[in-house]
Design an enzyme around this catalytic site. Structure first.
Site, PDB file in Angstrom:
ATOM      1  N   GLU A 146      24.024  11.070 -17.759  1.00 10.09           N
ATOM      2  CA  GLU A 146      22.955  11.835 -17.075  1.00 10.09           C
ATOM      3  C   GLU A 146      21.662  11.044 -16.831  1.00 10.09           C
ATOM      4  OE1 GLU A 146      25.031  13.063 -19.272  1.00 10.09           O
ATOM      5  OE2 GLU A 146      25.893  14.843 -18.346  1.00 10.09           O
ATOM      6  N   ASP A 162      23.085  23.660 -18.127  1.00  8.80           N
ATOM      7  CA  ASP A 162      22.669  22.557 -17.244  1.00  8.80           C
ATOM      8  C   ASP A 162      23.137  22.631 -15.778  1.00  8.80           C
ATOM      9  OD1 ASP A 162      25.270  22.114 -18.191  1.00  8.80           O
ATOM     10  OD2 ASP A 162      24.879  20.137 -19.044  1.00  8.80           O
ATOM     11  N   GLU A 201      36.270  22.458 -16.766  1.00  5.44           N
ATOM     12  CA  GLU A 201      36.549  21.018 -16.884  1.00  5.44           C
ATOM     13  C   GLU A 201      37.560  20.560 -15.836  1.00  5.44           C
ATOM     14  OE1 GLU A 201      34.915  18.964 -18.549  1.00  5.44           O
ATOM     15  OE2 GLU A 201      34.030  20.001 -20.262  1.00  5.44           O
ATOM     16  N   ARG A 260      36.585  17.907 -12.824  1.00  5.82           N
ATOM     17  CA  ARG A 260      37.252  16.597 -12.892  1.00  5.82           C
ATOM     18  C   ARG A 260      38.403  16.511 -11.889  1.00  5.82           C
ATOM     19  NH1 ARG A 260      36.330  14.512 -19.045  1.00  5.82           N
ATOM     20  NH2 ARG A 260      34.848  16.098 -19.640  1.00  5.82           N
ATOM     21  N   THR A 302      29.161  17.616 -10.233  1.00  4.32           N
ATOM     22  CA  THR A 302      28.582  17.323 -11.547  1.00  4.32           C
ATOM     23  C   THR A 302      29.367  16.250 -12.298  1.00  4.32           C
ATOM     24  OG1 THR A 302      27.572  18.368 -13.486  1.00  4.32           O
ATOM     25  CG2 THR A 302      29.790  19.089 -12.902  1.00  4.32           C
TER      26      THR A 302
END
Ligand code: DMJ
Length: 459
Positions: A366, A250, A123, A127, A450
């Protein structure tokens, strides 16, 4: 004579006047569409600003705003300014100059990673590391690159496992580790950011560690080419063999394709080709003329469930990037059908029964991301119209007086007290990309990570 004249006139009309009229009408039509798109882009920007002001009013200097109680929330008990870091490139791209300058200055002068806290490597990489690198490239502000390098260095101990597959949590101050059971997404979604850090600092260690993590997961694929949901970083054994394209796996697929595009790394291309072939063979599911992707056992390929969901909806974007236009278009139609069942998409959906399984909607991007890539690469305005419908639903159901809120249920539309930073980094950004002049973004040189942070190949 008169008949001849009439037919000549008709012929002349059909040959010269009618095409001109059609041309003028289609020009007018295109003009109207462009004006509509411009208005939509302005609306997206205004809604972003509405949510941003709510965050700034009630939670400035904290990770997130809880939009219903209007209280701040910090993931690790002390703030790492997650919303500010995650939002900065969107502020810049939307031309919100005053807000961007204030945020950049705050981050550059307040953010410190010298904290005795365990953070989730994945994460914080997608980010913070992604956000800082992207904003460094957009602004040239060296302080942001220094922060990124400091963060990358503090995250490096996470890769010190027997297999090279990273632990899930690392203490930013001590380098101590936690979480020896991880998943392909958390292990394999690091190379765009660590690789870019290598290219910008000249320190190859970042690229090497993150690439090894991706390769070590890929090496452990089954004989039929699938990966499972959970893996032990010490033993390299699979703990859960459920295979799918949803959360937990994913972006492992997303980064194989995108790392090839950003770094021209042939190994990533090879992994992507082999992985997508297995996914299309065993996870793709044809039902009543529609294409879905479900779950299967990674060893045998046996179907284990017909669950698709909001997170799976990233896949059309990756398919179209890889050149598989037909599956990309068909899967996007399925995602849109799922969206329209409740008027907004659920977290999980049983496509065999056409029923909502997990009804929450945490403001995910998404499906909009896929609409953007399909529009960008196919120039088909159908995807803008799809995006327009989704944007109206999104505003209608998720807007609050001072911000935006997740939904507990897309069936009842009851709101939840949560507004994750990806709302600013991704959801609003993809809507904006879809309608604004950024629709022409040069995807040959820019790759969005992503979390939708644009990384530019400058090397
Ligand atoms: C984001 O943090 C990233 O897109 C991640 O890859 C998946 N989940 C969220 C958004 O839904």
């Amino acid at each position: 004579m008169l008949r001849l004249k009439l037919s000549t006139l008709l012929l002349a009309f059909l040959t010269f006047v009618a095409p001109l009229t059609t041309y003028a009408q289609s020009r007018r039509g295109r003009g109207r569409e462009a004006a509509n798109r411009g208005a939509l882009a302005a609306r997206v920007r205004a809604e972003f600003l509405h949510a941003w002001r709510g965050y700034a009013r009630h939670a400035w200097g904290h990770d997130e705003l809880r939009p219903l109680s209007k209280r701040p929330h910090d993931w690790y008990g002390e703030p790492l300014y997650m919303t500010q870091v995650d939002s900065l490139d969107t502020l810049i791209m939307m031309g919100l100059d005053a807000e961007a300058a204030r945020t950049r200055e705050f981050v550059a002068t307040h953010l410190s990673f010298d904290r005795d806290i365990y953070v989730q490597n994945f994460e914080i990489t997608i980010r913070h590391l992604g956000g800082l690198l992207s904003c460094y490239q957009l602004t040239g502000d060296r302080r942001l690159l220094n922060l990124a390098e400091d963060l990358g260095t503090r995250l490096l101990p996470a890769f010190d496992s027997k297999t090279g597959i990273p632990y899930r949590f690392v203490n930013l101050k001590t380098g101590k580790l936690r979480g020896e059971v991880t998943n392909p997404a958390e292990a394999g979604t690091l190379l765009l950011e660590f690789g870019t850090l290598s290219k910008l600092t000249g320190r190859e260690v970042f690229y090497e560690k993150a690439k090894r993590a991706l390769v070590e997961v890929f090496r452990r694929r089954s004989k039929i080419g699938l990966v499972g949901s959970q893996i032990n970083v010490e033993t390299g054994e699979w703990v859960d063999k459920d295979s799918h394209i949803s959360g937990g796996i994913d972006s492992y697929y997303e980064y194989q394709e995108k790392c090839w595009r950003l770094f021209y790394d042939e190994d990533c291309r090879t992994m992507a080709l082999e992985s997508f072939a297995a996914v299309n063979k065993y996870l793709a599911d044809e039902r009543g003329g529609a294409l879905w992707y479900g779950h299967a056992d990674m060893e045998t390929g046996r179907r284990t469930s017909t669950t698709y969901g909001a997170l799976d909806a990233f896949f059309p974007a990756v398919l179209v990037l890889s050149g598989d236009w037909s599956r990309a278009q068909r899967l996007q139609e399925s995602s849109f059908r799922m969206w329209n069942v409740g008027g907004i998409e659920p977290e999980e959906f049983d496509y065999a029964a056409m029923k909502v399984k997990a009804p929450g909607y945490p403001l995910r991007p998404e499906i909009v991301e896929s609409a953007y890539y399909l529009y960008r690469l196919q120039r088909d305005s159908r995807y803008q119209r799809m995006g327009e419908k989704m944007f109206h639903d999104f505003v209608k159901h998720c807007r609050t007086a001072e911000a935006y809120a997740s939904l507990k249920s897309v069936l009842t539309k009851e709101k939840a007290d949560e507004m994750q930073s990806f709302l600013f980094a991704e959801t609003f950004k993809y809507f904006y990309l879809l309608f604004s002049h950024y629709a022409k973004l040069d995807l040959h040189h820019v790759v969005l990570n992503t979390e939708a942070h644009p990384l530019r190949r400058t090397w």
